[in-house]
Design an enzyme around this catalytic site. Structure first.
Site, PDB file in Angstrom:
ATOM      1  CE  LYS A   1      -9.011 -11.900  -3.042  1.00  0.00           C
ATOM      2  NZ  LYS A   1      -8.718 -11.873  -1.590  1.00  0.00           N
TER       3      LYS A   1
ATOM      4  CE  LYS B   1     -13.754  -3.092  -1.097  1.00  0.00           C
ATOM      5  NZ  LYS B   1     -14.035  -4.252  -0.251  1.00  0.00           N
TER       6      LYS B   1
ATOM      7  CE  LYS C   1      -4.316  -1.522   2.178  1.00  0.00           C
ATOM      8  NZ  LYS C   1      -5.264  -1.222   3.261  1.00  0.00           N
TER       9      LYS C   1
HETATM   10  P1  AMP Z   1     -11.800  -7.087   1.248  1.00  0.00           P
HETATM   11  O1  AMP Z   1     -13.029  -6.455   0.713  1.00  0.00           O
HETATM   12  O2  AMP Z   1     -10.825  -7.485   0.175  1.00  0.00           O
HETATM   13  O3  AMP Z   1     -11.177  -6.335   2.400  1.00  0.00           O
HETATM   14  O4  AMP Z   1     -12.251  -8.487   1.871  1.00  0.00           O
HETATM   15  C1  AMP Z   1     -13.181  -8.622   2.934  1.00  0.00           C
HETATM   16  C2  AMP Z   1     -13.347 -10.098   3.215  1.00  0.00           C
HETATM   17  O5  AMP Z   1     -13.877 -10.786   2.062  1.00  0.00           O
HETATM   18  C3  AMP Z   1     -12.028 -10.809   3.541  1.00  0.00           C
HETATM   19  O6  AMP Z   1     -12.259 -11.741   4.587  1.00  0.00           O
HETATM   20  C4  AMP Z   1     -11.659 -11.522   2.268  1.00  0.00           C
HETATM   21  O7  AMP Z   1     -10.922 -12.688   2.489  1.00  0.00           O
HETATM   22  C5  AMP Z   1     -13.010 -11.849   1.646  1.00  0.00           C
HETATM   23  N1  AMP Z   1     -12.907 -11.820   0.177  1.00  0.00           N
HETATM   24  C6  AMP Z   1     -12.595 -10.744  -0.590  1.00  0.00           C
HETATM   25  N2  AMP Z   1     -12.598 -11.063  -1.910  1.00  0.00           N
HETATM   26  C7  AMP Z   1     -12.911 -12.386  -1.989  1.00  0.00           C
HETATM   27  C8  AMP Z   1     -13.077 -13.313  -3.076  1.00  0.00           C
HETATM   28  N3  AMP Z   1     -12.958 -12.935  -4.351  1.00  0.00           N
HETATM   29  N4  AMP Z   1     -13.403 -14.579  -2.772  1.00  0.00           N
HETATM   30  C9  AMP Z   1     -13.551 -14.964  -1.507  1.00  0.00           C
HETATM   31  N5  AMP Z   1     -13.415 -14.160  -0.434  1.00  0.00           N
HETATM   32  C10 AMP Z   1     -13.097 -12.874  -0.657  1.00  0.00           C
END
Ligand code: AMP
Ligand code: TRP
Length: 331
Positions: A192, A195, A111
């Site tokens: 993956k 957002k 970051k």
């Molecule tokens: P984030 O929005 O990336 O901070 O993720 C929030 C939560 O969602 C975390 O626990 C991630 O591990 C899970 N997460 C985010 N993207 C994915 C994805 N594509 N597949 C599965 N879990 C996800």
């Protein structure tokens, strides 16, 4: 009862990966454990952010969690900045964590890279996260794989604190979802779903209307070939759809592979779109009700903060004693 704690950033939006990979587990853990969930608005301030929208994004994130099935009578849901103990404990832990270990964190390096100026808050992010966890005598932290290093740091800091000041903090364990919980981008199925994806078409948002969900799934990138087969290496697009279909319907991927044997990719997409629309319909309905009554969400969060604070205040009392601070005499 096992105490579970987890946190989520207040982006105000959630995609299917967040839901299937994280939030659905949170919902399932309520009742089976003493579950505490936190919208981490203080973490959102470690990088440039828009103060004009932070409050609304925080409320929307909480409303999405409630719509997804968090039940305030079976868990504690609150906003990080509403419970002062988090920032207080962060300071104490700052004096136990070292500059060297923080500087080595992968997420800090990523970051911070290419930024003209990096806040001390970004370096300290994992200590705030450790404080979140340790302020509740947490046993288990359900968390994504990307947060593994931060959880290790929280454990190290707790162990070091106990060693230096006497047994005070509970040392938590991380619990990680299996690989199957990874939802991939529909337009780029080797990455993956996220957002920040380059193609918004590849990301299924929980609040996308049914027609948009269907359109995104129908335009998903599939693979050359035509058999509906689960083979993540050779057929990542088809395999991702099969995984989403399985997760959305609660049936196994093998089951769906057999059912769709000899059918076309279009049939797989139709089945997936239908399953996702059906999965999200009740969530979208509950969200609409909550969005119409923001005062209700704020009341739920206030009650959650009061419950959280009563736990954290007890832990902080122990921590202050252990640290040797002069008690403040009241009355
Ligand atoms: P984030 O929005 O990336 O901070 O993720 C929030 C939560 O969602 C975390 O626990 C991630 O591990 C899970 N997460 C985010 N993207 C994915 C994805 N594509 N597949 C599965 N879990 C996800
Ligand atoms: N850093 C976590 C993330 O970005 C969110 C988080 C903050 C968290 N505090 C936490 C997760 C405490 C678990 C426990 O996903």
């Amino acid at each position: 009862m096992t105490r579970v704690f987890s946190g989520i950033q207040p982006s105000g939006e959630m995609h299917l990966g967040n839901y299937l990979g994280a939030v659905r587990r949170w919902v399932g853990e309520q009742g089976a454990a003493d579950a505490v969930y936190c919208v981490v608005d203080l973490h959102a301030m470690t990088v440039a952010y828009d103060p004009a929208t932070l409050a609304e994004r925080t409320r929307r994130t909480a409303a999405l969690l409630l719509a997804a099935g968090l039940d305030p009578s079976r868990c504690t849901l609150f906003v990080q900045s509403h419970v002062r103990e988090h920032t207080e404990l962060t300071w104490y832990l700052n004096c136990v964590a070292t500059y060297g270990e923080l500087r080595r964190m992968t997420q800090f390096k990523e970051k911070g890279q290419g930024q003209e100026s990096v806040s001390a808050g970004l370096l300290d992010y994992p200590v705030l996260m450790a404080a979140d966890i340790l302020a509740y005598d947490t046993d288990e932290v359900p968390i994504g794989d990307d947060q593994r290093q931060h959880l290790e740091l929280a454990r190290d800091v707790a162990v070091r604190f106990n060693h230096r000041f006497g047994d005070t903090l509970v040392v938590p364990r991380g619990t990680f979802p299996g690989v199957a919980a990874r939802v991939m981008d529909l337009q780029n199925p080797t990455a993956k779903m996220s957002k920040s994806s380059e193609s918004p078409q590849g990301t299924l948002l929980l609040l996308d209307p049914p027609a948009v969900l269907t359109k995104k799934i129908r335009s998903a990138v599939t693979d050359s070939g035509s058999t509906v087969r689960y083979a993540p290496e050779e057929q990542p697009g088809v395999s991702n759809l099969l995984e989403i279909l399985g997760a959305a319907t609660g049936r196994s991927v093998g089951d769906w592979e057999a059912e769709l044997d000899g059918r076309r990719y279009g049939d797989l997409k139709d089945a997936t779109a239908e399953a996702v629309v059906e999965l999200l319909a009740p969530l979208q309905e509950r969200y609409a009700t909550l969005a119409a009554d923001p005062g209700e969400v704020d009341r739920i969060l206030a009650a959650g903060a009061a419950k959280a604070e009563s736990v954290a205040a007890g832990v902080l009392g122990r921590v202050r004693d252990a640290l040797g601070l002069l008690p403040k005499v009241t009355g």
